[in-house]
Design a protein around this motif. Structure first.
Motif, PDB file in Angstrom:
ATOM      1  N   GLU A 162       0.779  -0.988  -0.167  1.00 52.66           N
ATOM      2  CA  GLU A 162       0.117   0.035   0.098  1.00 52.66           C
ATOM      3  C   GLU A 162       0.898   1.281   0.088  1.00 52.66           C
ATOM      4  N   ASP A 163       0.544   2.076  -0.899  1.00 47.36           N
ATOM      5  CA  ASP A 163       1.298   3.546  -0.673  1.00 47.36           C
ATOM      6  C   ASP A 163       0.513   4.512  -0.311  1.00 47.36           C
ATOM      7  N   ASN A 164       0.846   4.988   1.042  1.00 49.10           N
ATOM      8  CA  ASN A 164       0.248   5.860   1.820  1.00 49.10           C
ATOM      9  C   ASN A 164       1.067   7.081   1.659  1.00 49.10           C
ATOM     10  N   SER A 165       2.074   7.425   0.764  1.00 48.25           N
ATOM     11  CA  SER A 165       2.896   8.618   0.815  1.00 48.25           C
ATOM     12  C   SER A 165       2.158   9.547   0.437  1.00 48.25           C
ATOM     13  N   PRO A 166       1.102   9.683  -0.502  1.00 48.53           N
ATOM     14  CA  PRO A 166       0.349  11.069  -0.569  1.00 48.53           C
ATOM     15  C   PRO A 166      -0.397  11.605   0.630  1.00 48.53           C
ATOM     16  N   LEU A 167      -0.846  10.653   1.533  1.00 55.65           N
ATOM     17  CA  LEU A 167      -1.651  11.123   2.805  1.00 55.65           C
ATOM     18  C   LEU A 167      -0.474  11.537   3.398  1.00 55.65           C
ATOM     19  N   VAL A 168       0.615  11.005   3.715  1.00 54.02           N
ATOM     20  CA  VAL A 168       1.708  11.362   4.714  1.00 54.02           C
ATOM     21  C   VAL A 168       2.223  12.624   4.318  1.00 54.02           C
ATOM     22  N   GLU A 169       2.608  12.757   3.236  1.00 55.12           N
ATOM     23  CA  GLU A 169       3.040  14.009   2.524  1.00 55.12           C
ATOM     24  C   GLU A 169       2.138  15.262   2.817  1.00 55.12           C
ATOM     25  N   GLN A 170       0.876  15.017   2.744  1.00 57.33           N
ATOM     26  CA  GLN A 170      -0.169  15.896   2.600  1.00 57.33           C
ATOM     27  C   GLN A 170      -0.093  16.301   4.252  1.00 57.33           C
ATOM     28  N   LEU A 171      -0.361  15.198   5.333  1.00 56.15           N
ATOM     29  CA  LEU A 171      -0.256  15.689   6.750  1.00 56.15           C
ATOM     30  C   LEU A 171       1.174  16.098   6.998  1.00 56.15           C
ATOM     31  N   LEU A 172       2.094  15.985   6.681  1.00 53.14           N
ATOM     32  CA  LEU A 172       3.469  16.507   6.953  1.00 53.14           C
ATOM     33  C   LEU A 172       3.450  17.993   6.492  1.00 53.14           C
ATOM     34  N   ALA A 173       2.950  18.460   5.233  1.00 54.82           N
ATOM     35  CA  ALA A 173       2.997  19.692   4.583  1.00 54.82           C
ATOM     36  C   ALA A 173       2.183  20.612   5.696  1.00 54.82           C
ATOM     37  N   VAL A 184      -0.211  -4.508   2.818  1.00 54.15           N
ATOM     38  CA  VAL A 184      -0.094  -5.181   1.420  1.00 54.15           C
ATOM     39  C   VAL A 184      -1.672  -5.394   1.169  1.00 54.15           C
ATOM     40  N   ARG A 185      -1.847  -5.237  -0.028  1.00 57.77           N
ATOM     41  CA  ARG A 185      -3.404  -5.562  -0.631  1.00 57.77           C
ATOM     42  C   ARG A 185      -3.403  -6.335  -1.810  1.00 57.77           C
ATOM     43  N   HIS A 186      -4.475  -6.954  -1.921  1.00 57.83           N
ATOM     44  CA  HIS A 186      -4.697  -7.840  -3.356  1.00 57.83           C
ATOM     45  C   HIS A 186      -4.940  -6.640  -4.495  1.00 57.83           C
ATOM     46  N   PRO A 187      -4.152  -7.123  -5.395  1.00 56.67           N
ATOM     47  CA  PRO A 187      -4.155  -6.101  -6.630  1.00 56.67           C
ATOM     48  C   PRO A 187      -5.399  -5.793  -7.196  1.00 56.67           C
ATOM     49  N   GLU A 188      -6.380  -6.644  -7.210  1.00 54.54           N
ATOM     50  CA  GLU A 188      -7.683  -6.390  -7.913  1.00 54.54           C
ATOM     51  C   GLU A 188      -8.478  -5.771  -6.965  1.00 54.54           C
ATOM     52  N   ASP A 189      -8.308  -5.606  -5.672  1.00 45.56           N
ATOM     53  CA  ASP A 189      -9.345  -4.903  -4.827  1.00 45.56           C
ATOM     54  C   ASP A 189      -9.203  -3.398  -4.632  1.00 45.56           C
ATOM     55  N   PRO A 190     -10.454  -2.998  -4.622  1.00 49.04           N
ATOM     56  CA  PRO A 190     -10.450  -1.396  -4.416  1.00 49.04           C
ATOM     57  C   PRO A 190      -9.408  -0.868  -3.425  1.00 49.04           C
ATOM     58  N   PHE A 191      -9.164   0.429  -3.512  1.00 49.06           N
ATOM     59  CA  PHE A 191      -8.437   1.090  -2.279  1.00 49.06           C
ATOM     60  C   PHE A 191      -8.956   2.609  -2.320  1.00 49.06           C
ATOM     61  N   ASP A 192      -8.621   3.184  -1.062  1.00 46.54           N
ATOM     62  CA  ASP A 192      -8.914   4.641  -0.873  1.00 46.54           C
ATOM     63  C   ASP A 192      -7.847   5.405  -1.659  1.00 46.54           C
ATOM     64  N   LEU A 193      -8.176   6.250  -2.639  1.00 43.96           N
ATOM     65  CA  LEU A 193      -7.197   7.116  -3.409  1.00 43.96           C
ATOM     66  C   LEU A 193      -6.350   8.147  -2.589  1.00 43.96           C
ATOM     67  N   VAL A 194      -7.057   8.494  -1.537  1.00 43.82           N
ATOM     68  CA  VAL A 194      -6.343   9.636  -0.624  1.00 43.82           C
ATOM     69  C   VAL A 194      -5.384   9.010   0.332  1.00 43.82           C
ATOM     70  N   SER A 195      -5.703   7.947   0.766  1.00 49.04           N
ATOM     71  CA  SER A 195      -4.831   7.302   1.947  1.00 49.04           C
ATOM     72  C   SER A 195      -4.103   6.074   1.196  1.00 49.04           C
ATOM     73  N   GLY A 196      -4.347   5.430   0.300  1.00 53.24           N
ATOM     74  CA  GLY A 196      -3.856   4.473  -0.313  1.00 53.24           C
ATOM     75  C   GLY A 196      -4.200   3.009   0.356  1.00 53.24           C
ATOM     76  N   THR A 197      -5.151   3.129   1.369  1.00 46.52           N
ATOM     77  CA  THR A 197      -5.485   2.092   2.324  1.00 46.52           C
ATOM     78  C   THR A 197      -6.449   1.056   1.341  1.00 46.52           C
ATOM     79  N   GLY A 198      -6.134  -0.026   1.367  1.00 50.11           N
ATOM     80  CA  GLY A 198      -6.712  -1.428   0.547  1.00 50.11           C
ATOM     81  C   GLY A 198      -8.176  -1.423   1.348  1.00 50.11           C
ATOM     82  N   LEU A 199      -9.161  -1.460   0.395  1.00 51.72           N
ATOM     83  CA  LEU A 199     -10.713  -1.746   1.027  1.00 51.72           C
ATOM     84  C   LEU A 199     -11.025  -3.166   0.941  1.00 51.72           C
ATOM     85  N   GLY A 200     -10.215  -4.079   0.627  1.00 48.69           N
ATOM     86  CA  GLY A 200     -10.454  -5.558   0.454  1.00 48.69           C
ATOM     87  C   GLY A 200      -9.783  -6.275   1.221  1.00 48.69           C
TER      88      GLY A 200
END
Length: 149
Positions: free
Chosen positions: A30-41, A65-81
């Motif tokens: 999971e790529d949480n970097s956009p959220l982490v960068e936003q919160l740091l800034a 880690v998340r299943h590649p076919e499952d949905p994920f939150d675009l803002v946090s990168g968190t898998g939803l499956g």
């Protein structure tokens, strides 16, 4: 009514565990970097809560880690499956798991899967052949048991 779930592992090094299990299962880290960068800034979090890993900012004490076919939150990168979460804990594993993951590689691919996972840090404990089935028992880089069938 079905409910969502994730499997959570205690880990000494959550990022290394995420890399191993992403490789083992064909999952994505999971790529949480956009959220982490936003919160740091925004000054909401301190840099001490973050770590650079594989060229991106991650939470210091957690990786998933998340299943590649499952949905994920675009803002946090968190898998939803289907996902595995690794949380840093101070103590190391001391006893046998009460829960473990079974990887279903298939009879023809079991040996190749075991070999590939050993290249990524798994340890082969033993091969089991019983009337009810055949599988290999391994441990991940932090000693958690899992099977490849």
């Amino acid at each position: 009514m079905a409910v969502g779930w994730k499997l959570v592992f205690d880990a000494g090094d959550p990022h290394r565990q995420a890399v191993f299990w992403a490789e083992a299962l064909g999952y994505l880290i999971e790529d949480n970097s956009p959220l982490v960068e936003q919160l740091l800034a925004a000054g909401v979090i301190d840099e001490s809560l973050c770590v650079e890993f594989q060229g991106r900012l991650f939470w210091r004490d957690a990786a998933a880690v998340r299943h590649p076919e499952d949905p994920f939150d675009l803002v946090s990168g968190t898998g939803l499956g289907r996902r595995l979460l690794f949380n840093r804990v101070p103590e190391s594993k001391a006893v046998k798991n009460r829960l473990h993951v079974d990887i279903h590689a298939g009879h023809d691919a079991r040996e190749a899967t075991v070999a590939r996972l050993r290249e990524h840090g798994a340890t082969l404990v033993r091969h089991v052949k019983e009337p009810g089935g055949e599988w290999s028992l391994l441990t991940d880089p932090e000693g958690n048991e899992f099977c490849v069938a």
